[in-house]
Scaffold this motif. Structure first.
Motif, PDB file in Angstrom:
ATOM      1  N   VAL A 247       0.841  -1.192   0.000  1.00 23.43           N
ATOM      2  CA  VAL A 247       0.000   0.000   0.000  1.00 23.43           C
ATOM      3  C   VAL A 247       0.878   1.245   0.000  1.00 23.43           C
ATOM      4  CG1 VAL A 247      -1.657   1.349   1.345  1.00 23.43           C
ATOM      5  CG2 VAL A 247      -1.960  -1.113   1.124  1.00 23.43           C
ATOM      6  N   SER A 248       0.602   2.136  -0.931  1.00 25.49           N
ATOM      7  CA  SER A 248       1.319   3.414  -0.981  1.00 25.49           C
ATOM      8  C   SER A 248       0.369   4.538  -0.577  1.00 25.49           C
ATOM      9  CB  SER A 248       1.878   3.667  -2.378  1.00 25.49           C
ATOM     10  OG  SER A 248       0.870   3.563  -3.365  1.00 25.49           O
ATOM     11  N   VAL A 249       0.899   5.500   0.154  1.00 26.12           N
ATOM     12  CA  VAL A 249       0.118   6.641   0.621  1.00 26.12           C
ATOM     13  C   VAL A 249       0.091   7.700  -0.478  1.00 26.12           C
ATOM     14  CG1 VAL A 249      -0.095   8.435   2.372  1.00 26.12           C
ATOM     15  CG2 VAL A 249       0.769   6.164   3.008  1.00 26.12           C
ATOM     16  N   LEU A 250      -1.097   8.124  -0.867  1.00 24.52           N
ATOM     17  CA  LEU A 250      -1.243   9.108  -1.933  1.00 24.52           C
ATOM     18  C   LEU A 250      -1.510  10.506  -1.402  1.00 24.52           C
ATOM     19  CD1 LEU A 250      -3.365   7.089  -4.530  1.00 24.52           C
ATOM     20  CD2 LEU A 250      -0.880   7.212  -4.286  1.00 24.52           C
ATOM     21  N   GLY A 251      -1.640  10.629  -0.076  1.00 23.75           N
ATOM     22  CA  GLY A 251      -1.789  11.946   0.527  1.00 23.75           C
ATOM     23  C   GLY A 251      -3.210  12.327   0.872  1.00 23.75           C
ATOM     24  N   ASN A 252      -3.351  13.562   1.378  1.00 21.59           N
ATOM     25  CA  ASN A 252      -4.638  14.111   1.790  1.00 21.59           C
ATOM     26  C   ASN A 252      -5.005  15.271   0.874  1.00 21.59           C
ATOM     27  OD1 ASN A 252      -4.216  12.382   3.903  1.00 21.59           O
ATOM     28  ND2 ASN A 252      -3.725  13.986   5.380  1.00 21.59           N
ATOM     29  N   ARG A 253      -6.299  15.468   0.691  1.00 19.17           N
ATOM     30  CA  ARG A 253      -6.738  16.624  -0.090  1.00 19.17           C
ATOM     31  C   ARG A 253      -8.138  17.031   0.347  1.00 19.17           C
ATOM     32  NH1 ARG A 253      -7.004  13.391  -5.763  1.00 19.17           N
ATOM     33  NH2 ARG A 253      -4.847  13.120  -5.137  1.00 19.17           N
ATOM     34  N   PRO A 254      -8.365  18.338   0.522  1.00 19.69           N
ATOM     35  CA  PRO A 254      -9.729  18.805   0.808  1.00 19.69           C
ATOM     36  C   PRO A 254     -10.546  18.798  -0.476  1.00 19.69           C
ATOM     37  CG  PRO A 254      -8.227  20.670   0.695  1.00 19.69           C
ATOM     38  CD  PRO A 254      -7.385  19.438   0.525  1.00 19.69           C
ATOM     39  N   LEU A 255     -11.780  18.369  -0.377  1.00 16.18           N
ATOM     40  CA  LEU A 255     -12.669  18.321  -1.539  1.00 16.18           C
ATOM     41  C   LEU A 255     -13.974  19.043  -1.202  1.00 16.18           C
ATOM     42  CD1 LEU A 255     -12.214  14.623  -2.703  1.00 16.18           C
ATOM     43  CD2 LEU A 255     -11.202  16.653  -3.724  1.00 16.18           C
ATOM     44  N   LYS A 256     -14.387  19.896  -2.113  1.00 14.78           N
ATOM     45  CA  LYS A 256     -15.650  20.608  -1.966  1.00 14.78           C
ATOM     46  C   LYS A 256     -16.481  20.329  -3.211  1.00 14.78           C
ATOM     47  CE  LYS A 256     -13.602  24.367   0.741  1.00 14.78           C
ATOM     48  NZ  LYS A 256     -14.329  24.101   1.994  1.00 14.78           N
ATOM     49  N   ASN A 257     -17.727  19.964  -3.025  1.00 13.64           N
ATOM     50  CA  ASN A 257     -18.629  19.667  -4.133  1.00 13.64           C
ATOM     51  C   ASN A 257     -19.890  20.506  -4.025  1.00 13.64           C
ATOM     52  OD1 ASN A 257     -17.172  17.326  -5.324  1.00 13.64           O
ATOM     53  ND2 ASN A 257     -17.625  16.393  -3.357  1.00 13.64           N
ATOM     54  N   ILE A 258     -20.332  21.027  -5.132  1.00 17.97           N
ATOM     55  CA  ILE A 258     -21.638  21.679  -5.210  1.00 17.97           C
ATOM     56  C   ILE A 258     -22.519  20.816  -6.106  1.00 17.97           C
ATOM     57  CG2 ILE A 258     -22.915  23.745  -5.880  1.00 17.97           C
ATOM     58  CD1 ILE A 258     -20.302  25.314  -5.586  1.00 17.97           C
ATOM     59  N   TYR A 259     -23.671  20.412  -5.604  1.00 22.37           N
ATOM     60  CA  TYR A 259     -24.614  19.592  -6.369  1.00 22.37           C
ATOM     61  C   TYR A 259     -25.722  20.478  -6.921  1.00 22.37           C
ATOM     62  CZ  TYR A 259     -22.443  15.286  -4.746  1.00 22.37           C
ATOM     63  OH  TYR A 259     -21.559  14.261  -4.518  1.00 22.37           O
ATOM     64  N   PHE A 260     -26.150  20.147  -8.133  1.00 26.35           N
ATOM     65  CA  PHE A 260     -27.151  20.955  -8.833  1.00 26.35           C
ATOM     66  C   PHE A 260     -28.395  20.113  -9.147  1.00 26.35           C
ATOM     67  CE2 PHE A 260     -23.045  22.770  -9.665  1.00 26.35           C
ATOM     68  CZ  PHE A 260     -23.236  24.145  -9.690  1.00 26.35           C
TER      69      PHE A 260
END
Length: 379
Positions: free
Chosen positions: A30-43
């Motif tokens: 298993v390799s670590v790909l990191g962290n990332r904030p994600l924001k989604n707007i649904y329509f």
């Protein structure tokens, strides 16, 4: 267009650190790909026309890049989601309808009319932690699974109350990049035997719509219709699959709404599943499900005992209303404790795994196979 195949698992935030310390996450596969904030707007349209056609339309903000995504109706079996997905990079968090014209939309949806009607309806904010598993499956074939841990919330601003309504998110998604779907369940079971994980058959989009519709804690499940020409094996699989679509969702609906009506419904569905396994024992050898039977019996007994107050209260009539309120208040934390044990998740994943790979066939003898191929209508 891509075909998305993933297994979604819910967990308590209390178990996140335990999950990340499991040997699988710490292995050299298993390799670590990191962290990332994600924001989604649904329509959607004000009357939620897209939702009614099982279409999800969103724009995701990821590290300064905006991704427009369209997902159309797919299938979900035992928590394994498969649906069509289109993605385009756009310049701003605004819909590009020229790109959407490249897609064959479901019947009944007029893209021209939608262009003037769609609007932001809710949003999701979460932190995603990513790992990539690269291994061989049980048959020695290459396997790649992206593991994404999402922690955050689904929310919208409620104009009526002037406040913000939110539903917390804590889920692990296993997305198949290479290999067979059955391998996802092997990975999930490896983790679920150590950390309480529940099959989650509800998308982030569905969580958002549920927030906006208090009465929609549970999406209706279509009634099962069997064909007398189906073989006994097919009938068994469809019956079990139908129950697997129900009791995990009833339990999740109770956690969201606190409405006790979902507990006896979940209990009945679990009992139905056990009854199907017992009734089809002539094609499902006991050796293939002995551990499952023990776990299922244990969970049914515990849930039955927790739900006992409701049956006793029904015998009391109106005179027992105050007693019932007190008894339910005492039962709720017991139910929460049960849902934080490993057994419910292991049961669901074991059954789903059997359905995907027809695991009972490994224990077949000649009489089992012959019986399994008989039509339901004349058996």
């Amino acid at each position: 267009m891509a075909k998305e195949i993933e297994l979604k698992l819910a967990l308590s935030q209390h178990h996140v650190e335990v999950l990340k310390q499991q040997p699988l996450f710490l292995s050299d596969k298993v390799s670590v790909l990191g962290n990332r904030p994600l924001k989604n707007i649904y329509f959607d349209t004000p009357d939620q026309l897209l939702s009614r056609h099982k279409v999800a339309l969103r724009i995701r903000s990821k590290e300064g890049v905006f991704i427009q995504t369209l997902k159309t109706q797919g299938v979900s079996e035992g928590g394994l989601h498969q649906r069509n997905e289109w993605e385009w990079e756009v310049k701003a968090p605004e819909l590009d309808f020229e790109l959407l014209k490249q897609v064959e939309w479901p019947l009944g949806l007029d893209l021209t009319a939608l262009e003037d009607a769609v609007e932001p309806i809710f949003a999701t904010d979460f932190m995603r932690q990513l790992w990539l598993l690269e291994d061989l499956d049980a048959d020695g074939n290459p396997l790649q699974v992206e593991m994404a841990l999402d922690i955050g919330e689904v929310w919208y601003d409620d104009e009526a109350s002037g406040g913000r309504r939110a539903d917390p998110l804590c889920e692990l998604e296993l997305e198949l990049r290479q290999g067979e779907p059955a391998a996802l369940f092997e990975v999930a079971l490896q983790l679920a035997n150590q950390v309480p994980l529940q099959i989650c058959d509800i998308s982030k989009a569905e969580r958002g719509y549920r927030l906006r519709n208090d009465e929609a804690a549970l999406r209706p499940i279509a009634a099962l219709e069997l064909n007398p020409d189906e073989t006994l094996e097919v009938a068994f699989a469809r019956l079990v699959q139908h129950e697997l679509m129900q009791w995990p969702r009833y339990l999740e609906a109770w956690q969201f709404s606190g409405d006790w009506q979902y507990i006896p419904r979940a209990l009945e569905s679990l009992r139905n599943m056990g009854a199907v396994y017992e009734s089809f024992s002539d094609i499902i050898p006991y050796e293939s499900s002995v551990q499952l039977d023990e776990q299922l019996t244990k969970v049914i007994r515990k849930m039955r005992d927790i739900d006992a107050w409701r049956r006793a209260g029904a015998l009391m009539g109106d005179a027992g209303q105050a007693w019932c309120q007190s008894a339910q208040a005492r039962a709720e934390p017991r139910m929460e404790v049960l849902l934080q044990t490993r057994e419910p998740g292991v049961i669901a994943l074991t059954v789903a795994s059997q359905l995907v790979n027809a695991g009972w066939r490994k224990h077949w003898k000649e009489q089992h196979e012959a019986r399994a191929q008989q039509p339901l209508g004349i058996a």
